[in-house]
Design a protein around this motif. Structure first.
Motif, PDB file in Angstrom:
ATOM      1  N   ASP A 157      63.145  30.725  37.819  1.00  0.00           N
ATOM      2  CA  ASP A 157      63.116  31.564  39.008  1.00  0.00           C
ATOM      3  C   ASP A 157      63.873  32.860  38.729  1.00  0.00           C
ATOM      4  N   PRO A 158      63.215  34.012  38.858  1.00  0.00           N
ATOM      5  CA  PRO A 158      63.857  35.287  38.508  1.00  0.00           C
ATOM      6  C   PRO A 158      65.117  35.585  39.335  1.00  0.00           C
ATOM      7  N   ASP A 159      65.095  35.248  40.609  1.00  0.00           N
ATOM      8  CA  ASP A 159      66.269  35.505  41.445  1.00  0.00           C
ATOM      9  C   ASP A 159      67.469  34.672  40.987  1.00  0.00           C
ATOM     10  N   ALA A 160      67.228  33.419  40.668  1.00  0.00           N
ATOM     11  CA  ALA A 160      68.312  32.546  40.203  1.00  0.00           C
ATOM     12  C   ALA A 160      68.826  33.009  38.839  1.00  0.00           C
ATOM     13  N   CYS A 161      67.924  33.432  37.957  1.00  0.00           N
ATOM     14  CA  CYS A 161      68.330  33.948  36.640  1.00  0.00           C
ATOM     15  C   CYS A 161      69.187  35.199  36.808  1.00  0.00           C
ATOM     16  N   HIS A 162      68.748  36.092  37.677  1.00  0.00           N
ATOM     17  CA  HIS A 162      69.497  37.332  37.921  1.00  0.00           C
ATOM     18  C   HIS A 162      70.861  37.029  38.530  1.00  0.00           C
ATOM     19  N   CYS A 163      70.897  36.131  39.495  1.00  0.00           N
ATOM     20  CA  CYS A 163      72.157  35.744  40.141  1.00  0.00           C
ATOM     21  C   CYS A 163      73.121  35.137  39.118  1.00  0.00           C
ATOM     22  N   LEU A 164      72.612  34.264  38.270  1.00  0.00           N
ATOM     23  CA  LEU A 164      73.439  33.629  37.243  1.00  0.00           C
ATOM     24  C   LEU A 164      74.007  34.675  36.285  1.00  0.00           C
ATOM     25  N   ASN A 165      73.170  35.606  35.857  1.00  0.00           N
ATOM     26  CA  ASN A 165      73.618  36.662  34.952  1.00  0.00           C
ATOM     27  C   ASN A 165      74.687  37.538  35.611  1.00  0.00           C
ATOM     28  N   ASP A 166      74.467  37.926  36.853  1.00  0.00           N
ATOM     29  CA  ASP A 166      75.449  38.744  37.570  1.00  0.00           C
ATOM     30  C   ASP A 166      76.767  37.990  37.769  1.00  0.00           C
ATOM     31  N   THR A 167      76.672  36.722  38.088  1.00  0.00           N
ATOM     32  CA  THR A 167      77.869  35.901  38.307  1.00  0.00           C
ATOM     33  C   THR A 167      78.692  35.802  37.030  1.00  0.00           C
ATOM     34  N   LEU A 168      78.017  35.532  35.922  1.00  0.00           N
ATOM     35  CA  LEU A 168      78.722  35.460  34.643  1.00  0.00           C
ATOM     36  C   LEU A 168      79.302  36.826  34.270  1.00  0.00           C
ATOM     37  N   GLY A 169      78.581  37.888  34.568  1.00  0.00           N
ATOM     38  CA  GLY A 169      79.077  39.235  34.301  1.00  0.00           C
ATOM     39  C   GLY A 169      80.353  39.538  35.075  1.00  0.00           C
ATOM     40  N   THR A 170      80.385  39.134  36.319  1.00  0.00           N
ATOM     41  CA  THR A 170      81.585  39.326  37.134  1.00  0.00           C
ATOM     42  C   THR A 170      82.749  38.532  36.556  1.00  0.00           C
ATOM     43  N   LEU A 171      82.477  37.314  36.145  1.00  0.00           N
ATOM     44  CA  LEU A 171      83.518  36.478  35.549  1.00  0.00           C
ATOM     45  C   LEU A 171      84.036  37.110  34.254  1.00  0.00           C
ATOM     46  N   VAL A 172      83.149  37.630  33.435  1.00  0.00           N
ATOM     47  CA  VAL A 172      83.544  38.295  32.191  1.00  0.00           C
ATOM     48  C   VAL A 172      84.470  39.469  32.499  1.00  0.00           C
ATOM     49  N   THR A 173      84.055  40.299  33.423  1.00  0.00           N
ATOM     50  CA  THR A 173      84.840  41.489  33.769  1.00  0.00           C
ATOM     51  C   THR A 173      86.219  41.118  34.292  1.00  0.00           C
ATOM     52  N   ARG A 174      86.262  40.184  35.214  1.00  0.00           N
ATOM     53  CA  ARG A 174      87.546  39.780  35.800  1.00  0.00           C
ATOM     54  C   ARG A 174      88.464  39.147  34.754  1.00  0.00           C
ATOM     55  N   ALA A 175      87.907  38.268  33.918  1.00  0.00           N
ATOM     56  CA  ALA A 175      88.722  37.615  32.884  1.00  0.00           C
ATOM     57  C   ALA A 175      89.209  38.637  31.861  1.00  0.00           C
ATOM     58  N   HIS A 176      88.346  39.538  31.460  1.00  0.00           N
ATOM     59  CA  HIS A 176      88.720  40.560  30.478  1.00  0.00           C
ATOM     60  C   HIS A 176      89.822  41.458  31.033  1.00  0.00           C
TER      61      HIS A 176
END
Length: 174
Positions: free
Chosen positions: A38-57
């Motif tokens: 599902d494209p929406d779920a894939c996009h949401c997952l990618n954005d969520t991981l991106g936010t986690l990367v940014t915050r952790a970094h």
């Protein structure tokens, strides 16, 4: 110690937010288990991981940032070329479970995570192989030595190596 107070507060905020982000990522996974690719779920997952990367970094949580970035990098092409089904979803679930453990095991005072990377390398390799068998991240020799391979798929591992020295050094702790 007075200088540590803002860092500890930011770390505590991160740990709370990271749990929320992890829950969101797990919800995306559940959605993908119901509707493959599902494209929406894939996009949401990618954005969520991106936010986690940014915050952790931002907080200098190298281990969490590096692992989350590797997951995000592996999953990014799945938004364009559907590959999130079957074995890939099982591998992704295992990767998110490890991420949950990492978040639980972060020292709430120092922000350090003292884990070896063997399981991480194996799970990422399993996910990479399930997404595209030609892009396995680690050969058996590299898994044994707990180093991510740079030879099978340089296009995937080169940016990751530059982002994090945590995965290119021998295991600490355990």
């Amino acid at each position: 110690m007075a200088n540590d107070a803002p860092h500890n507060s930011a770390l505590q905020d991160f740990l709370v937010d990271a749990q929320v982000l992890l829950t969101k990522a797990e919800e995306c996974l559940l959605h993908l288990q119901l509707i493959d690719n599902d494209p929406d779920a894939c996009h949401c997952l990618n954005d969520t991981l991106g936010t986690l990367v940014t915050r952790a970094h931002t907080l200098g949580l190298v281990e969490v940032a590096a692992y989350s970035l590797q997951l995000q990098t592996l999953l990014e092409p799945a938004q364009v070329h559907p590959a999130l089904q079957g074995e890939a979803l099982q591998a992704l679930e295992s990767c998110l479970t490890l991420l949950a453990w990492q978040l639980e095991l972060i020292d709430p005072h120092t922000g350090r995570l003292s884990l070896d990377t063997e399981e991480q390398v194996q799970l990422l390799d399993t996910l990479a192989t399930a997404l595209s068998p030609a892009t396995a991240l680690a050969c058996a020799s590299c898994i044994e030595t707990r180093y991510p391979c740079e030879h099978p798929a340089p296009s995937l591992t080169a940016p990751l190596t530059a982002q994090s020295s945590a995965l290119s050094s021998p295991a600490k702790g355990n």
